[in-house]
Design a protein around this motif. Structure first.
Motif, PDB file in Angstrom:
ATOM      1  N   ARG A 203      -5.943  -3.349  -6.022  1.00  0.00           N
ATOM      2  CA  ARG A 203      -4.561  -2.879  -6.177  1.00  0.00           C
ATOM      3  C   ARG A 203      -3.728  -3.886  -6.971  1.00  0.00           C
ATOM      4  O   ARG A 203      -2.885  -3.507  -7.799  1.00  0.00           O
ATOM      5  CB  ARG A 203      -3.934  -2.647  -4.802  1.00  0.00           C
ATOM      6  CG  ARG A 203      -2.548  -2.029  -4.837  1.00  0.00           C
ATOM      7  CD  ARG A 203      -2.201  -1.453  -3.484  1.00  0.00           C
ATOM      8  NE  ARG A 203      -2.216  -2.468  -2.454  1.00  0.00           N
ATOM      9  CZ  ARG A 203      -1.162  -3.220  -2.152  1.00  0.00           C
ATOM     10  NH1 ARG A 203      -0.039  -3.076  -2.816  1.00  0.00           N
ATOM     11  NH2 ARG A 203      -1.232  -4.112  -1.191  1.00  0.00           N
ATOM     12  N   GLU A 207      -1.778  -2.931 -10.377  1.00  0.00           N
ATOM     13  CA  GLU A 207      -0.327  -3.127 -10.474  1.00  0.00           C
ATOM     14  C   GLU A 207       0.027  -4.109 -11.575  1.00  0.00           C
ATOM     15  O   GLU A 207       1.066  -3.968 -12.226  1.00  0.00           O
ATOM     16  CB  GLU A 207       0.230  -3.600  -9.142  1.00  0.00           C
ATOM     17  CG  GLU A 207       0.207  -2.532  -8.056  1.00  0.00           C
ATOM     18  CD  GLU A 207       0.740  -3.047  -6.734  1.00  0.00           C
ATOM     19  OE1 GLU A 207       1.019  -4.263  -6.628  1.00  0.00           O
ATOM     20  OE2 GLU A 207       0.864  -2.235  -5.802  1.00  0.00           O
ATOM     21  N   GLY A 344      -9.540  -3.199 -11.118  1.00  0.00           N
ATOM     22  CA  GLY A 344      -8.227  -2.563 -10.985  1.00  0.00           C
ATOM     23  C   GLY A 344      -7.534  -2.433 -12.330  1.00  0.00           C
ATOM     24  O   GLY A 344      -6.916  -1.396 -12.625  1.00  0.00           O
TER      25      GLY A 344
END
Length: 397
Positions: A203, A207, A344
């Motif tokens: 994550r 992000e 990610g």
């Protein structure tokens, strides 16, 4: 020009403008902050080395402790002073600064809180061109299980900070590894299983790309400058391979390039890749059909573009590593954490390409003139922002 084409053009221009508006050099990665915490064992007790954004620490500590002098002196030093004067301000107001930090960053052992003691004077460093204060704390803990670390540093009353990531590396009681904390997951135990933290790193990588406006603009420049699915796939693959190599090498401490060098080059890469598309438009070299046999071949210019993208990808990898900020001895746990962070990044990159390139390809196929106009304006906006960031980052070093 039809109403549909006008609407598409307006939407794309507004998107570029919005991205540009959020992309100042000090806030190129959005309205979030990152705290870096390294926990080691020294003389039988934990020692944490904390790195916090200087201006946020000054504002938050002054507000929490009602210290007007800290606010005045700290903001003046941030705007006009050098690192030595900034560190001196925090040393002069150590009670307020340390008090603020230790109420929001803590260790507990055996269910009881550890006691923090400042170890040495405050020093300064830089992360992606931003001044960071370095605060070292020694902790006295009761006997018990592996310490539990909790961080709720920032945001407080800052209106422009939405969230804070705390990147932790540790080597305590024979345990070593890394973790990523935020408001949703503010604590973890140092003896927690390594696989329980991998989702956080995935994550965090996703992000970082989503909030990293400079990396998104570089990706946008690749997308608008690619004429065929093959071109965009090869460009994205070249970028991915390059930044993965340097990201892992830098994050593992095997390569160290100063942020003062990396950040201006990242900004320049945005301008160069976007400018490449503008150059091809000026030469009318972008009219190769989107579908058909030519779709499976690259000319010399295409291979040259891939080489340029690969070289700039190496630099972007250093930027990703600098943003993650892990500084720890090599371990399999650390390597897997870095790999998951990189996954990610790749997931978001593939999603952005999958959403945007087919729409552009369809526009070019059905309305070639409108496609040239849309991609040309997008590339021009991206190139201008890249040049502005490059100049700003060079002048701030």
């Amino acid at each position: 020009m039809s109403q549909r084409i006008r609407r598409t053009l307006l939407t794309l221009c507004l998107t570029v403008a919005a991205l540009a508006g959020f992309g100042g050099p000090a806030q190129a990665h959005g309205f979030t902050s990152t705290v870096y915490a390294d926990v080691v064992e020294t003389d039988g007790r934990p020692r944490t080395t904390l790195e916090l954004e200087y201006d946020l620490l000054v504002v938050s500590a002054a507000d929490a402790e009602d210290d007007d002098a800290l606010f005045r002196e700290g903001t003046a030093a941030f705007e006009n002073g050098d690192d030595r004067s900034r560190a001196r301000v925090l040393d002069d107001h150590a009670k307020a600064a340390v008090g603020y930090v230790t109420r929001r960053f803590s260790l507990t052992s055996g269910g009881r809180p550890c006691t923090a003691h400042r170890a040495g004077d405050v020093t300064m460093t830089r992360r992606e061109g931003v001044p960071y204060a370095v605060l070292v704390l020694d902790w006295t803990c009761a006997d018990g299980d592996g310490p539990t670390l909790r961080s709720t540093l920032f945001p407080d009353r800052e209106q422009y900070v939405k969230d804070t990531k705390t990147i932790v590396t540790y080597a305590v009681d024979g345990l070593s590894g890394s973790a990523a904390l935020d408001a949703a997951h503010p604590s973890f135990s140092l003896d927690q299983a390594w696989y329980e933290r991998f989702a956080e790193f995935f994550r965090l990588g996703a992000e970082h790309l989503l909030t990293g406006v400079d990396h998104i603009l570089f990706l946008l420049a690749l997308i608008v400058g690619s004429r065929t699915p093959r071109e965009v796939v090869l460009a994205a693959t070249s970028f991915t391979l390059a930044h993965s190599v340097t990201f892992l090498l830098a994050a593992l401490g095997l390569v160290d390039v100063p942020a003062d060098v990396v950040e201006p080059v990242i900004a320049a890469s945005i301008a160069v890749v976007a400018g490449w598309h503008l150059w091809r438009l000026a030469r009318r070299d972008d009219r190769r059909p989107t579908f058909g046999r030519g779709h499976f071949r690259l000319d010399r210019a295409g291979w040259t573009r891939l080489a340029v993208v690969f070289c700039f990808g190496l630099v972007h990898g250093l930027g990703f590593a600098g943003a993650l900020g892990i500084d720890a001895a090599w371990s399999w746990t650390l390597l897997w954490s870095l790999a998951v962070f990189n996954l990610g990044i790749e997931a978001v990159q593939l999603a952005l390409i999958g959403l945007s390139f087919p729409a552009l390809a369809m526009l070019r196929h059905r309305a070639p003139r409108a496609g040239r106009l849309v991609t040309g304006l997008a590339a021009a906006g991206v190139a201008v922002m890249g040049l502005i960031w490059c100049v700003q980052r060079i002048t701030e070093t």
